[in-house]
Design an enzyme around this catalytic site. Sequence first.
Site, short mmCIF file in Angstrom:
data_model
loop_
_atom_site.label_atom_id
_atom_site.label_comp_id
_atom_site.label_asym_id
_atom_site.label_seq_id
_atom_site.Cartn_x
_atom_site.Cartn_y
_atom_site.Cartn_z
N ASP A 32 0.87 -1.18 0.00
CA ASP A 32 0.00 0.00 0.00
C ASP A 32 0.90 1.22 0.00
O ASP A 32 1.89 1.26 0.73
CB ASP A 32 -0.88 -0.03 1.26
CG ASP A 32 -2.09 0.89 1.16
OD1 ASP A 32 -3.22 0.40 1.31
OD2 ASP A 32 -1.89 2.10 0.93
N LEU A 34 -0.09 4.09 1.01
CA LEU A 34 -0.62 4.92 2.10
C LEU A 34 -1.10 6.28 1.62
O LEU A 34 -1.27 7.20 2.44
CB LEU A 34 0.42 5.07 3.24
CG LEU A 34 0.84 3.77 3.91
CD1 LEU A 34 1.85 4.05 5.04
CD2 LEU A 34 -0.36 3.01 4.49
N TYR A 76 -8.08 4.38 -6.47
CA TYR A 76 -8.88 5.50 -5.96
C TYR A 76 -10.35 5.20 -6.27
O TYR A 76 -10.67 4.58 -7.29
CB TYR A 76 -8.45 6.81 -6.63
CG TYR A 76 -7.06 7.26 -6.25
CD1 TYR A 76 -6.45 6.81 -5.08
CD2 TYR A 76 -6.36 8.15 -7.05
CE1 TYR A 76 -5.18 7.24 -4.72
CE2 TYR A 76 -5.08 8.59 -6.70
CZ TYR A 76 -4.50 8.13 -5.54
OH TYR A 76 -3.24 8.56 -5.20
N ASN A 92 -3.66 6.02 -11.80
CA ASN A 92 -3.55 5.20 -10.59
C ASN A 92 -4.24 3.84 -10.78
O ASN A 92 -3.66 2.80 -10.48
CB ASN A 92 -4.17 5.94 -9.41
CG ASN A 92 -3.82 5.28 -8.09
OD1 ASN A 92 -2.66 5.03 -7.80
ND2 ASN A 92 -4.83 4.96 -7.31
N TYR A 141 -13.88 6.69 -13.00
CA TYR A 141 -13.69 5.63 -12.01
C TYR A 141 -14.24 4.30 -12.55
O TYR A 141 -13.53 3.29 -12.60
CB TYR A 141 -14.37 6.00 -10.69
CG TYR A 141 -14.50 4.84 -9.75
CD1 TYR A 141 -13.38 4.25 -9.18
CD2 TYR A 141 -15.76 4.28 -9.47
CE1 TYR A 141 -13.49 3.15 -8.35
CE2 TYR A 141 -15.87 3.18 -8.63
CZ TYR A 141 -14.74 2.62 -8.08
OH TYR A 141 -14.85 1.52 -7.27
N HIS A 189 -19.52 8.70 1.85
CA HIS A 189 -20.52 7.63 1.89
C HIS A 189 -21.62 7.88 2.91
O HIS A 189 -21.40 8.48 3.97
CB HIS A 189 -19.83 6.29 2.15
CG HIS A 189 -18.98 5.88 0.99
ND1 HIS A 189 -17.62 5.80 1.05
CD2 HIS A 189 -19.32 5.58 -0.28
CE1 HIS A 189 -17.15 5.47 -0.14
NE2 HIS A 189 -18.16 5.32 -0.97
N GLY A 283 -24.90 11.72 -11.80
CA GLY A 283 -24.45 10.35 -12.03
C GLY A 283 -25.07 9.32 -11.10
O GLY A 283 -24.70 8.15 -11.14
N1 UDP Z 1 -26.24 10.20 -0.42
C1 UDP Z 1 -26.90 11.34 0.06
N2 UDP Z 1 -26.18 12.25 0.75
C2 UDP Z 1 -24.83 12.11 1.02
C3 UDP Z 1 -24.18 10.95 0.55
C4 UDP Z 1 -24.92 10.02 -0.16
O1 UDP Z 1 -28.10 11.51 -0.17
O2 UDP Z 1 -24.25 13.01 1.63
C5 UDP Z 1 -26.99 9.20 -1.18
C6 UDP Z 1 -26.48 9.03 -2.60
O3 UDP Z 1 -27.11 9.94 -3.47
C7 UDP Z 1 -26.85 7.58 -2.90
C8 UDP Z 1 -26.77 6.90 -1.54
O4 UDP Z 1 -26.82 7.95 -0.57
O5 UDP Z 1 -28.18 7.49 -3.35
C9 UDP Z 1 -25.48 6.12 -1.34
O6 UDP Z 1 -24.41 6.97 -1.68
P1 UDP Z 1 -22.90 6.59 -1.36
O7 UDP Z 1 -22.06 7.78 -1.76
O8 UDP Z 1 -22.78 6.09 0.04
O9 UDP Z 1 -22.59 5.35 -2.30
P2 UDP Z 1 -22.73 5.20 -3.90
O10 UDP Z 1 -24.14 4.72 -4.14
O11 UDP Z 1 -22.44 6.51 -4.52
O12 UDP Z 1 -21.74 4.15 -4.21
#
Ligand code: UDP
Length: 326
Positions: A32, A34, A76, A92, A141, A189, A283
């Site tokens: 890793d 880091l 990433y 990356n 990504y 998340h 997206g």
């Molecule tokens: N979400 C949200 N507010 C936040 C972060 C995420 O409403 O501050 C929503 C996001 O639009 C998605 C769900 O939570 O519908 C999960 O998002 P996350 O970023 O955790 O994972 P992803 O689905 O993008 O992989």
Amino acid sequence: MSRILVTGGAGYIGSHTAHVLMEHGFDVVVADDLSRGHRHNVAPERLHVVSMQDTAALTELMTTGRVEAVIHFAAYIAVGESTREPELYFNNNLSGSLSLLTAMQRAGVKRLVFSSTAAVYGNPMSVPISEDAPFAPVSPYGESKVMVEKVLRWLSDLRGLKSVCLRYFNACGADPAAGLGEEHDPETHLIPLLLRAIRAGTPITIFGDDYDTPDGTCIRDYIHVRDLAEAHVLALESLLSGGESDVFNVGTGSGYSVMEVLRTVEKIVGKRVPYTVGARREGDPPVLVANPDRLQRSLGWSPRSSSLETIVRSAWEFEQKRAAAG
Ligand code: UDP
């Protein structure tokens, strides 16, 4: 005892998987750089601070360490960042993987589990999504993961490098007893952000409540990181016992809306989550739910810890420990 190289083993899913591998009796070495992972997630004697671009160092590590297989997490993962800095992501995630694959070829290592993503499907035409849905990524990504999956198909045929690509849905949860959990910087998340909104008393923004879903918020398939880690162990064991290359979704097959997750967090923590409703995030497909049948049928996997309550409880316990540690 088989020695396994875990790249990105200082990161969120990598560190949980390294931990579960050791519980299953594997010997683990971690590579890793880091740049995004955390030193405290890996025992010092297992950690090699090395870039995926350093083909010579990776070759040396695999040769002298007599590594039998690789689980490759180092990448990433922020979708939004990848649209702002595409070169960073292709460099990356794609170049790093090519360098690792070259090192594997030089070291004669022929087994790989690859960390892929539901982002390879983009906005799916139908849900639940099965593995034969077409590649249609909508971010650099997702594209970087598609590219590596395609390279792996060629190397399976041309080099006999057998690989399993695991396409994760929404990894979440923690293993507080092992001191492991989600510590992205910045955190993007949903579950850690909901927990931090409660702790800090500052509202989280819900990204849109006007989707074509029952409560208007997006639906996702949340999978406990421990169940995800177990899928890697099964994939690895299959490869080590002569299994063929394959790809699998890793999700539960059940979806929950953002508001359902928020209400579960309130129930577990016993406090209201302060929130506001904002614009949709670019997206974000309305619904992303896996069809996990193939993984269940082929490798005998099933989720054990992925009820929303279990996920949130583990994440909350970790979040409290993290906050207490400063
Ligand atoms: N979400 C949200 N507010 C936040 C972060 C995420 O409403 O501050 C929503 C996001 O639009 C998605 C769900 O939570 O519908 C999960 O998002 P996350 O970023 O955790 O994972 P992803 O689905 O993008 O992989």
